[in-house]
Design an enzyme around this catalytic site. Sequence first.
Site, mmCIF file in Angstrom:
data_model
loop_
_atom_site.group_PDB
_atom_site.id
_atom_site.type_symbol
_atom_site.label_atom_id
_atom_site.label_comp_id
_atom_site.label_asym_id
_atom_site.label_seq_id
_atom_site.Cartn_x
_atom_site.Cartn_y
_atom_site.Cartn_z
ATOM 1 N N HIS A 62 0.803 -1.212 0.050
ATOM 2 C CA HIS A 62 -0.008 0.039 -0.186
ATOM 3 C C HIS A 62 0.785 1.318 0.138
ATOM 4 O O HIS A 62 2.019 1.247 0.514
ATOM 5 C CB HIS A 62 -1.005 -0.179 1.190
ATOM 6 C CG HIS A 62 -0.257 -0.211 2.581
ATOM 7 N ND1 HIS A 62 0.304 -1.362 3.120
ATOM 8 C CD2 HIS A 62 -0.087 0.640 3.509
ATOM 9 C CE1 HIS A 62 0.706 -1.259 3.946
ATOM 10 N NE2 HIS A 62 0.614 0.012 4.334
ATOM 11 N N GLY A 63 0.185 2.315 -0.210
ATOM 12 C CA GLY A 63 1.024 3.512 -0.523
ATOM 13 C C GLY A 63 1.471 4.346 0.837
ATOM 14 O O GLY A 63 0.892 3.740 1.886
#
Length: 144
Positions: A62-63
């Site tokens: 995930h970012g």
Amino acid sequence: MSVLTPDRVRIHAGTATRDEALQEATDILVAAGAVTPAYVDAMRQREETVSTYMGNGLAIPHGTNDAKDAILASALSVVRYDGGVDWAGEPANFVIGIAGVGDEHLEILSRIALLFSEEDDVARLAAVQTPEELYALLSEVNER
């Protein structure tokens, strides 16, 4: 709204590099209208800081928090690589890309962690033959 839909679940017989897996996770989320293409850069930045490998063959890229403007909607992508992905030295077979609006990713992460906490459950996820069967086992992440 469901964070996971059947069209976001894939199974590959072979292997991939971590970078290829990050790109595929992003491409699925882009196609779902959940993130902009720039989200992959935020995923790569996260991996440079801390690996998102969770154990039991699971990676949940995930970012970074800086990437919130690249997230348009909360969504998941699920790709099973039967040949595995070398995830910073760990063997990942499941790569679950996460995009969460606000703090929604925390709740989504906890639901995924529960699904992968038991080795018997992971074995069941690894044994199914089709993306549809895999989706059926993972669809409880949609429950609110």
